[in-house]
Write a protein that holds these residues in place. Structure first.
Motif, PDB file in Angstrom:
ATOM      1  N   GLU A  39       0.636  -0.664   0.083  1.00 49.65           N
ATOM      2  CA  GLU A  39       0.288  -0.155   0.111  1.00 49.65           C
ATOM      3  C   GLU A  39       0.977   1.609   0.031  1.00 49.65           C
ATOM      4  OE1 GLU A  39      -2.548   0.054   3.616  1.00 49.65           O
ATOM      5  OE2 GLU A  39      -4.308  -1.849   2.613  1.00 49.65           O
ATOM      6  N   LEU A  40       2.092   1.543   0.821  1.00 47.13           N
ATOM      7  CA  LEU A  40       2.728   2.175   0.816  1.00 47.13           C
ATOM      8  C   LEU A  40       3.105   2.319  -0.255  1.00 47.13           C
ATOM      9  CD1 LEU A  40       4.570   2.189   3.826  1.00 47.13           C
ATOM     10  CD2 LEU A  40       2.948   3.862   3.017  1.00 47.13           C
ATOM     11  N   VAL A  41       3.721   1.074  -1.393  1.00 53.20           N
ATOM     12  CA  VAL A  41       4.622   2.148  -2.553  1.00 53.20           C
ATOM     13  C   VAL A  41       3.865   2.503  -3.535  1.00 53.20           C
ATOM     14  CG1 VAL A  41       5.398   0.386  -4.349  1.00 53.20           C
ATOM     15  CG2 VAL A  41       5.971  -0.330  -1.823  1.00 53.20           C
ATOM     16  N   GLU A  42       2.011   1.562  -3.350  1.00 51.85           N
ATOM     17  CA  GLU A  42       1.184   2.025  -4.319  1.00 51.85           C
ATOM     18  C   GLU A  42       1.283   3.638  -4.355  1.00 51.85           C
ATOM     19  OE1 GLU A  42      -2.305  -0.131  -3.936  1.00 51.85           O
ATOM     20  OE2 GLU A  42      -1.651  -2.160  -4.629  1.00 51.85           O
ATOM     21  N   GLY A  43       1.047   4.132  -3.234  1.00 51.23           N
ATOM     22  CA  GLY A  43       1.236   5.807  -2.698  1.00 51.23           C
ATOM     23  C   GLY A  43       2.170   6.279  -3.520  1.00 51.23           C
ATOM     24  N   MET A  44       3.430   5.652  -3.099  1.00 54.44           N
ATOM     25  CA  MET A  44       4.465   6.579  -3.643  1.00 54.44           C
ATOM     26  C   MET A  44       5.011   6.716  -5.022  1.00 54.44           C
ATOM     27  SD  MET A  44       8.691   5.488  -2.880  1.00 54.44           S
ATOM     28  CE  MET A  44       8.378   6.247  -1.756  1.00 54.44           C
ATOM     29  N   GLU A  45       3.937   5.254  -5.744  1.00 58.64           N
ATOM     30  CA  GLU A  45       3.592   5.732  -7.482  1.00 58.64           C
ATOM     31  C   GLU A  45       3.311   6.155  -7.368  1.00 58.64           C
ATOM     32  OE1 GLU A  45       2.184   1.483  -8.683  1.00 58.64           O
ATOM     33  OE2 GLU A  45       4.216   0.441  -8.136  1.00 58.64           O
ATOM     34  N   LYS A  46       1.800   6.581  -7.129  1.00 57.72           N
ATOM     35  CA  LYS A  46       0.798   7.788  -7.071  1.00 57.72           C
ATOM     36  C   LYS A  46       1.309   9.535  -6.965  1.00 57.72           C
ATOM     37  CE  LYS A  46      -3.244   5.138  -6.202  1.00 57.72           C
ATOM     38  NZ  LYS A  46      -4.277   4.812  -5.005  1.00 57.72           N
ATOM     39  N   MET A  47       2.394   9.355  -6.243  1.00 56.20           N
ATOM     40  CA  MET A  47       2.834  10.559  -5.127  1.00 56.20           C
ATOM     41  C   MET A  47       3.359  11.089  -6.340  1.00 56.20           C
ATOM     42  SD  MET A  47       5.291  11.591  -2.468  1.00 56.20           S
ATOM     43  CE  MET A  47       6.510   9.945  -3.307  1.00 56.20           C
ATOM     44  N   VAL A  48       4.627   9.980  -7.149  1.00 59.20           N
ATOM     45  CA  VAL A  48       6.297  10.162  -7.683  1.00 59.20           C
ATOM     46  C   VAL A  48       5.460  10.787  -9.403  1.00 59.20           C
ATOM     47  CG1 VAL A  48       7.918   9.814  -6.869  1.00 59.20           C
ATOM     48  CG2 VAL A  48       6.162   8.652  -8.215  1.00 59.20           C
ATOM     49  N   LEU A  49       4.070  10.249  -9.730  1.00 60.34           N
ATOM     50  CA  LEU A  49       3.048  10.167 -10.808  1.00 60.34           C
ATOM     51  C   LEU A  49       2.690  11.732 -11.375  1.00 60.34           C
ATOM     52  CD1 LEU A  49       1.609   7.203 -12.111  1.00 60.34           C
ATOM     53  CD2 LEU A  49       3.270   8.097 -13.127  1.00 60.34           C
ATOM     54  N   SER A  75      13.980  -1.043  -4.480  1.00 58.69           N
ATOM     55  CA  SER A  75      14.053  -2.657  -4.266  1.00 58.69           C
ATOM     56  C   SER A  75      14.380  -3.189  -2.743  1.00 58.69           C
ATOM     57  CB  SER A  75      16.300  -3.019  -4.022  1.00 58.69           C
ATOM     58  OG  SER A  75      16.307  -2.355  -5.062  1.00 58.69           O
ATOM     59  N   PHE A  76      13.450  -4.015  -2.501  1.00 57.64           N
ATOM     60  CA  PHE A  76      12.919  -4.768  -1.365  1.00 57.64           C
ATOM     61  C   PHE A  76      13.688  -6.460  -1.517  1.00 57.64           C
ATOM     62  CE2 PHE A  76       8.651  -3.343  -3.760  1.00 57.64           C
ATOM     63  CZ  PHE A  76       8.993  -1.918  -3.282  1.00 57.64           C
ATOM     64  N   SER A  77      14.218  -6.156  -0.111  1.00 63.19           N
ATOM     65  CA  SER A  77      14.992  -7.334   0.389  1.00 63.19           C
ATOM     66  C   SER A  77      14.616  -8.495   0.129  1.00 63.19           C
ATOM     67  CB  SER A  77      16.256  -6.861   1.731  1.00 63.19           C
ATOM     68  OG  SER A  77      15.125  -7.069   2.898  1.00 63.19           O
ATOM     69  N   ASN A  80      10.869   5.070 -14.439  1.00 61.04           N
ATOM     70  CA  ASN A  80      11.179   3.971 -14.374  1.00 61.04           C
ATOM     71  C   ASN A  80      11.676   2.821 -12.741  1.00 61.04           C
ATOM     72  OD1 ASN A  80      11.622   4.114 -17.082  1.00 61.04           O
ATOM     73  ND2 ASN A  80      13.966   4.658 -16.553  1.00 61.04           N
ATOM     74  N   GLY A  81      10.554   2.233 -12.875  1.00 62.76           N
ATOM     75  CA  GLY A  81      10.660   1.409 -11.007  1.00 62.76           C
ATOM     76  C   GLY A  81      11.169   0.356 -11.079  1.00 62.76           C
ATOM     77  N   ASN A  82      11.892  -0.167 -10.662  1.00 65.40           N
ATOM     78  CA  ASN A  82      13.418  -1.533 -10.695  1.00 65.40           C
ATOM     79  C   ASN A  82      12.583  -1.912  -8.919  1.00 65.40           C
ATOM     80  OD1 ASN A  82      13.633  -1.089 -13.351  1.00 65.40           O
ATOM     81  ND2 ASN A  82      15.750  -0.264 -11.699  1.00 65.40           N
ATOM     82  N   MET A  83      11.983  -3.048  -9.264  1.00 60.99           N
ATOM     83  CA  MET A  83      11.240  -3.340  -7.840  1.00 60.99           C
ATOM     84  C   MET A  83      11.967  -4.809  -7.663  1.00 60.99           C
ATOM     85  SD  MET A  83       7.529  -2.502  -7.040  1.00 60.99           S
ATOM     86  CE  MET A  83       7.017  -0.812  -7.513  1.00 60.99           C
ATOM     87  N   GLY A  84      13.032  -5.361  -6.891  1.00 61.28           N
ATOM     88  CA  GLY A  84      13.801  -7.034  -6.987  1.00 61.28           C
ATOM     89  C   GLY A  84      13.326  -6.175  -5.414  1.00 61.28           C
ATOM     90  N   HIS A  85      14.824  -7.858  -5.457  1.00 60.42           N
ATOM     91  CA  HIS A  85      14.438  -8.701  -3.881  1.00 60.42           C
ATOM     92  C   HIS A  85      16.422  -8.338  -3.716  1.00 60.42           C
ATOM     93  CE1 HIS A  85      14.769 -12.662  -6.224  1.00 60.42           C
ATOM     94  NE2 HIS A  85      15.048 -13.539  -4.985  1.00 60.42           N
ATOM     95  N   ASP A  86      16.879  -8.275  -2.680  1.00 58.29           N
ATOM     96  CA  ASP A  86      18.382  -8.763  -2.347  1.00 58.29           C
ATOM     97  C   ASP A  86      18.298 -10.224  -1.518  1.00 58.29           C
ATOM     98  OD1 ASP A  86      20.801  -8.585  -1.328  1.00 58.29           O
ATOM     99  OD2 ASP A  86      19.726  -7.529   0.842  1.00 58.29           O
ATOM    100  N   ILE A  87      19.582 -10.329  -3.193  1.00 53.32           N
ATOM    101  CA  ILE A  87      19.305 -12.139  -3.135  1.00 53.32           C
ATOM    102  C   ILE A  87      20.649 -12.201  -2.251  1.00 53.32           C
ATOM    103  CG2 ILE A  87      18.015 -12.694  -4.740  1.00 53.32           C
ATOM    104  CD1 ILE A  87      20.663 -12.918  -6.544  1.00 53.32           C
ATOM    105  N   THR A 112      15.337  -3.253   5.051  1.00 51.91           N
ATOM    106  CA  THR A 112      13.656  -4.391   4.360  1.00 51.91           C
ATOM    107  C   THR A 112      14.169  -3.372   2.726  1.00 51.91           C
ATOM    108  OG1 THR A 112      12.222  -3.576   5.803  1.00 51.91           O
ATOM    109  CG2 THR A 112      13.550  -6.259   6.180  1.00 51.91           C
ATOM    110  N   HIS A 113      13.751  -2.535   2.935  1.00 48.36           N
ATOM    111  CA  HIS A 113      14.087  -1.401   1.699  1.00 48.36           C
ATOM    112  C   HIS A 113      14.595  -0.215   1.340  1.00 48.36           C
ATOM    113  CE1 HIS A 113      10.368  -3.483   3.476  1.00 48.36           C
ATOM    114  NE2 HIS A 113       9.520  -3.362   1.506  1.00 48.36           N
ATOM    115  N   VAL A 114      15.257  -0.604  -0.445  1.00 44.33           N
ATOM    116  CA  VAL A 114      15.980   0.884  -0.607  1.00 44.33           C
ATOM    117  C   VAL A 114      14.629   1.721  -1.991  1.00 44.33           C
ATOM    118  CG1 VAL A 114      17.504   1.792  -1.691  1.00 44.33           C
ATOM    119  CG2 VAL A 114      17.960  -0.082  -0.447  1.00 44.33           C
ATOM    120  N   PHE A 115      15.064   2.842  -1.398  1.00 35.89           N
ATOM    121  CA  PHE A 115      14.423   3.382  -2.786  1.00 35.89           C
ATOM    122  C   PHE A 115      14.747   5.044  -2.850  1.00 35.89           C
ATOM    123  CE2 PHE A 115      10.949   2.429   0.321  1.00 35.89           C
ATOM    124  CZ  PHE A 115       9.617   1.638  -0.105  1.00 35.89           C
TER     125      PHE A 115
END
Length: 134
Positions: free
Chosen positions: A20-30, A41-43, A60-67, A78-81
């Motif tokens: 929900e926070l990420v969705e809010g961030m997407e709306k904000m930056v648009l 990036s989400f670990s 460009n939004g990149n969402m991935g996991h820390d491996i 846990t998260h980097v923006f």
């Protein structure tokens, strides 16, 4: 001065619905023209998605996991923006934008701990894709 990075490293409180926070961030930056692009990036996420959002400044939004990271090294974050801005004026416009100010309240309430960095981008070695675009 060239591009600037705005980096937020966070650990959210237990029970926070991060999607929900990420969705809010997407709306904000648009809503904010000053944001050149954003990477997230989400670990703990087990998927990788590229988001292509239409905007006069392509986002460009990149969402991935820390491996690779060791828990000791991540210190429970846990998260980097990461947001990129063309100049300090765009960063200042973003920080003072009503959508950012409003979203920051919601975001801050969900944070257990946070680090924030703003710094100029220094390209030591350009990627092949960057070389093609110049």
């Amino acid at each position: 001065m060239g591009d600037l990075k705005h980096i937020v490293v966070a650990k959210f409180k237990e029970g926070v619905i991060v999607d929900e926070l990420v969705e809010g961030m997407e709306k904000m930056v648009l809503d904010i023209q000053a944001v050149e692009y954003i990477e997230c990036s989400f670990s703990f996420v087990t998927f990788f998605t590229m988001l292509h959002l239409s905007h006069s400044n392509p986002l460009n939004g990149n969402m991935g996991h820390d491996i690779e990271s060791n828990d000791m090294l991540t210190q429970a974050y846990t998260h980097v923006f990461s947001m990129t801005f063309r100049n300090s004026e765009d960063l200042t416009a973003y920080l003072g934008h009503p959508s950012h100010v409003s979203f920051s309240t919601t975001f801050s309430e969900a944070i257990e701990k946070i680090l924030l960095f703003d710094f100029p981008v220094v390209i030591v070695k350009a990627s092949t894709s960057l070389k093609k675009n110049t």
